[in-house]
Design an enzyme around this catalytic site. Structure first.
Site, PDB file in Angstrom:
ATOM      1  CG  LEU A  73      -1.818  -1.247   1.436  1.00  0.00           C
ATOM      2  CD1 LEU A  73      -2.240  -1.245   2.736  1.00  0.00           C
ATOM      3  CD2 LEU A  73      -2.918  -1.129   0.018  1.00  0.00           C
ATOM      4  CB  THR A  74       1.248   4.030  -2.695  1.00  0.00           C
ATOM      5  OG1 THR A  74       1.741   2.815  -3.608  1.00  0.00           O
ATOM      6  CG2 THR A  74       2.269   4.977  -2.668  1.00  0.00           C
ATOM      7  CD  GLN A  97       3.410  -3.744  -5.901  1.00  0.00           C
ATOM      8  OE1 GLN A  97       3.278  -2.484  -5.482  1.00  0.00           O
ATOM      9  NE2 GLN A  97       2.641  -4.676  -5.933  1.00  0.00           N
ATOM     10  CB  CYS A 155       0.941   1.158 -10.608  1.00  0.00           C
ATOM     11  SG  CYS A 155       0.467   2.728  -9.790  1.00  0.00           S
ATOM     12  CE  LYS A 209      -2.112  -5.746  -5.875  1.00  0.00           C
ATOM     13  NZ  LYS A 209      -2.943  -4.755  -6.536  1.00  0.00           N
ATOM     14  CG  ASN A 223      -6.248  -6.930  -4.690  1.00  0.00           C
ATOM     15  OD1 ASN A 223      -5.830  -5.769  -5.048  1.00  0.00           O
ATOM     16  ND2 ASN A 223      -6.734  -6.526  -3.148  1.00  0.00           N
ATOM     17  N   GLY A 224      -9.627  -7.389  -4.155  1.00  0.00           N
ATOM     18  CA  GLY A 224     -10.556  -6.390  -4.138  1.00  0.00           C
ATOM     19  C   GLY A 224     -12.007  -6.597  -3.320  1.00  0.00           C
ATOM     20  CG  ASP A 225     -14.475  -4.473  -3.807  1.00  0.00           C
ATOM     21  OD1 ASP A 225     -13.860  -3.473  -3.529  1.00  0.00           O
ATOM     22  OD2 ASP A 225     -15.342  -4.549  -4.871  1.00  0.00           O
ATOM     23  NE  ARG A 280     -10.104   0.402  -2.068  1.00  0.00           N
ATOM     24  CZ  ARG A 280     -11.317   0.779  -2.606  1.00  0.00           C
ATOM     25  NH1 ARG A 280     -11.589   2.065  -2.584  1.00  0.00           N
ATOM     26  NH2 ARG A 280     -11.990  -0.042  -3.493  1.00  0.00           N
TER      27      ARG A 280
END
Length: 726
Positions: A380-381, A433, A464, A503, A566-568, A592
């Site tokens: 996570l940036t 990464q 990205c 990714k 990945n997602g939600d 997130r």
């Protein structure tokens, strides 16, 4: 309310402790209350009626529990002022000349004579002036006082009052040195700064794959000219032009080319694997065209080096790619570094005693990491820094990965970029990464990381969506260049023995998914695992992730390639459903969801919804602050750096809605929270989306903000932008 801090009790007026029963029910839009099902259909969080509050008059006061009191609001501190480079430089000089900028050596020991630079030191040596202007100490104990270890910041520590009088003198950061690894040494940094680092293994792999590109001969011509300049001092007039050619040449310039001289830059770019020639080739062409010999020079040079390449292949030897050293100091640094690496290599050979180093390891023979059923914290940036990863480890995360680092910045020796690769001792399964646009750049980066860092795997970001990354040909832009994707993965996997993971997103444009057609090839190219984010680059983070498409890709993947979704993922039910719907998935990456509620890892492992209290959430923040002070330092700079990242995290954490306040559970990641009261004053404060209230929380943890303090969140997700979704 006994566990609520005293300064929180004064934040809100007594009238905000509850909502009168006679208050008419309102929804976030101020209209008649809708049913929970209708709210969920509109992606609005179904908060219980008794906790709803009237909508604010403007967004600046929305969810601000202190807006009804007489307490002065620091709204002016929230606006970010954009300063010119000249102004920033002037402020840095003023800060250096300030007595608060005490010499670190003097701060550690308390001795004015401890600094070896004496009067030439750029820091202040006035201890009395420093102590007179130093801010008051913060509450709590110094994070470095453990087992009688000295604090490396000495007098500059904001917890100096808790230091033991008989503690030994601090000569180095002992605690950080023992708990963190993957730092950049000065010798390596100098070699990278001066472009003297060798990448023999990466260059050989890129050459063998035919991905070197035609620019290698440009650098070789320039090297010959530089040798002449360095040995006899001649060609003074051409020194500037030579330097310009070197600066504009590409990283793969020392690798022989497999393309004939007739291939121009545009034709080379059509292969998707080669780097455009840009200025370097133009300079050589212009120089040769004055004599009318440009085609002859390039053709003869190509034939000569083709013969050298064949000879090198026949004897299984690599051509000499040693850098041209014209400076005795550079030669000393390079010799020292090479001796160190040679000793390490000999020691490794004695320990492992491999029979034949010349044999290339097949991708299937590499060490593999089993991601199955492991809880993977996504890179996570900005917010996914080392202290945050430590918090997630304590809450149940199994796999952690550093923030995305740009390959070009790593190869240039930027300390700020190398800091993204640091690893804490508690991260038992850790990867880094990286993001790059070309095979030669990525290959050299992974070789450098394998030499200098301790990692378990290396992840290549090809998803990205940020414009500045895409515009450079990296990130999700690679989804439009499958041949370049192939070259990058093959070059990286062929250079290092560490597992290479990738990714990606579903595609570049919405509705035009393409990973399903590449999933089988990604495994054959050398990747051991691929993580698929169920959105396209065009979607960014809007709409819901397409998990059906992720399942489709997982079914098409070969057995040797692990597929991660990945997602939600925002609850243990989401995790269970994804794993049940597609047994082919190895695991799911959590991104997130961990930013908003890092205890999600605990919920998944314990299979329950955790109705966490505001005090428990505050304790997690306190732990993060302690980890941050250990990582960034306990002096003034370290405290303010920690505060900045606390505020960045709070910009996400405020989106969490406690389980006890919802009519429908669990909370969904795309729900927009209405304006609501918490069950206590602290919970109400944590629900605020006002940066002024985030600053109040940071002051509870790190004391008052300094004069002129400003903050604006760096990351803004449009999933919660009321201006677009309202």
């Amino acid at each position: 309310m006994d566990d609520c801090p005293k300064d929180i009790c004064a934040v809100t007026d007594s009238s905000t402790e509850g909502v009168p029963a006679s208050q008419p029910p309102l929804d976030p839009n101020g209209t008649t209350q809708r049913s929970p099902e209708e709210l969920v259909a509109r992606a609005i969080a179904p908060v219980k009626r008794e906790f709803l509050r009237p909508p604010p008059s403007s967004r600046t006061t929305q969810n601000n529990p202190a807006s009804d009191t007489n307490v002065k609001q620091p709204q002016a501190n929230v606006v970010q002022e954009k300063k010119s480079k000249r102004q920033l430089k002037r402020e840095r000089r003023q800060e250096q000349n300030s007595p608060l900028n005490l010499c670190p050596e003097i701060a550690k020991t308390g001795d004015v004579n401890a600094c070896s630079y004496k009067d030439k030191c750029r820091f202040s040596h006035d201890i009395e002036a420093f102590m007179a202007q130093k801010p008051a100490d913060l509450e709590g104990d110094c994070p470095f006082i453990k087992a009688d270890a000295p604090c490396p910041y000495g007098l500059a520590c904001r917890f100096a009052g808790t230091h033991k009088d008989n503690a030994p003198i601090a000569t180095s950061n002992l605690l950080k040195k023992s708990s963190e690894v993957n730092g950049l040494s000065k010798d390596v940094q100098k070699l990278l700064w001066k472009n003297k680092m060798r990448f023999t293994k990466a260059d050989a792999v890129v050459k063998s794959l035919g991905l070197a590109g035609p620019n290698w001969k440009v650098k070789k011509l320039v090297d010959k000219e530089e040798d002449e300049v360095g040995l006899d001092g001649s060609h003074a007039a051409d020194e500037t032009n030579c330097k310009k050619v070197v600066d504009d040449s590409v990283d793969c310039s020392e690798c022989p080319s497999t393309f004939p001289a007739a291939v121009n830059a545009e034709e080379a770019c059509e292969t998707d694997e080669l780097r455009p020639l840009k200025k370097a080739k133009l300079l050589v062409d212009e120089k040769c065209s004055d004599e009318g010999e440009d085609a002859t020079v390039l053709e003869n040079d190509n034939e000569k080096n083709s013969a050298e390449t064949e000879l090198a292949d026949n004897v299984l030897a690599e051509p000499d790619r040693s850098p041209k050293i014209c400076n005795l100091k550079d030669a000393t640094v390079l010799e020292k570094y090479n001796e160190k690496k040679s000793a390490e290599t000999e020691l490794a050979d004695d320990v492992h005693a491999e029979p034949d180093k010349s044999l290339k390891i097949h991708p299937r023979e590499k060490m593999l990491i089993d991601f199955r059923e492991k809880l993977y914290l996504a890179p996570l940036t900005t917010v996914g820094n080392l202290p945050f990863r430590r918090v997630c480890k304590t809450l149940g995360a199994d796999v952690t990965c550093g923030e995305m680092a740009m390959c070009t910045n790593l190869l240039q020796g930027q300390a700020s970029e190398w800091a993204l690769l640091r690893r804490h001792s508690s991260e038992d399964l850790f990867g880094v990464q990286i993001c790059g646009a070309y095979p030669d750049t990525v290959a050299r980066t992974v070789e450098l990381i394998e030499k200098e860092c301790t990692v378990d795997f290396i992840d290549i970001n090809m998803g990205c969506p940020i414009d500045i990354v895409v515009d450079k040909g990296a990130g999700s832009f690679l989804l439009t260049k499958p041949l370049r994707m192939k070259g990058i993965i093959q070059a990286a996997s062929g250079t290092v023995d560490k597992p290479i993971t990738v990714k990606v997103r579903t595609g570049y444009f919405g509705g035009k998914n393409r990973i399903d057609s590449l999933i089988a090839d990604i495994g054959s190219w050398g990747a051991t695992a691929v993580t698929i984010h169920g959105r396209s680059r065009q979607q960014r983070y809007s709409k819901l992730a397409d998990w059906d498409y992720i399942y489709q890709c997982a079914r098409k993947a070969p057995s040797t390639l692990q597929v991660l979704g990945n997602g939600d993922i925002f609850s243990y039910l989401d995790w269970n459903n994804r794993k049940t719907d597609s047994p082919e998935l190895s695991t799911c990456m959590i991104a997130r969801g961990a930013l908003i509620k890092p205890w999600l890892f605990t919920e998944i492992k314990e299979q329950r919804h955790w109705d966490i209290s505001s005090q428990e959430r505050l304790n997690i923040l306190k732990e993060y602050v302690r980890f941050g002070l250990e990582h960034w330092g306990s002096d003034k700079k370290g405290v303010e750096t920690t505060r900045h990242f606390v505020l960045e995290w709070l910009s996400y954490a405020c989106r969490y809605i406690p389980v006890g306040l919802l009519d429908v559970i669990p909370q969904r990641l795309n729900w927009r929270p209405p304006s609501y009261y918490g069950r206590d004053d602290l919970e109400t404060l944590m629900a605020s989306d006002s940066a002024a209230d985030w600053i109040r929380i940071s002051e509870m943890l790190l004391g008052k903000v300094p004069d002129g303090f400003t903050f604006a969140p760096k990351h803004k997700s449009n999933a919660y932008d009321r201006a677009e979704n309202g």
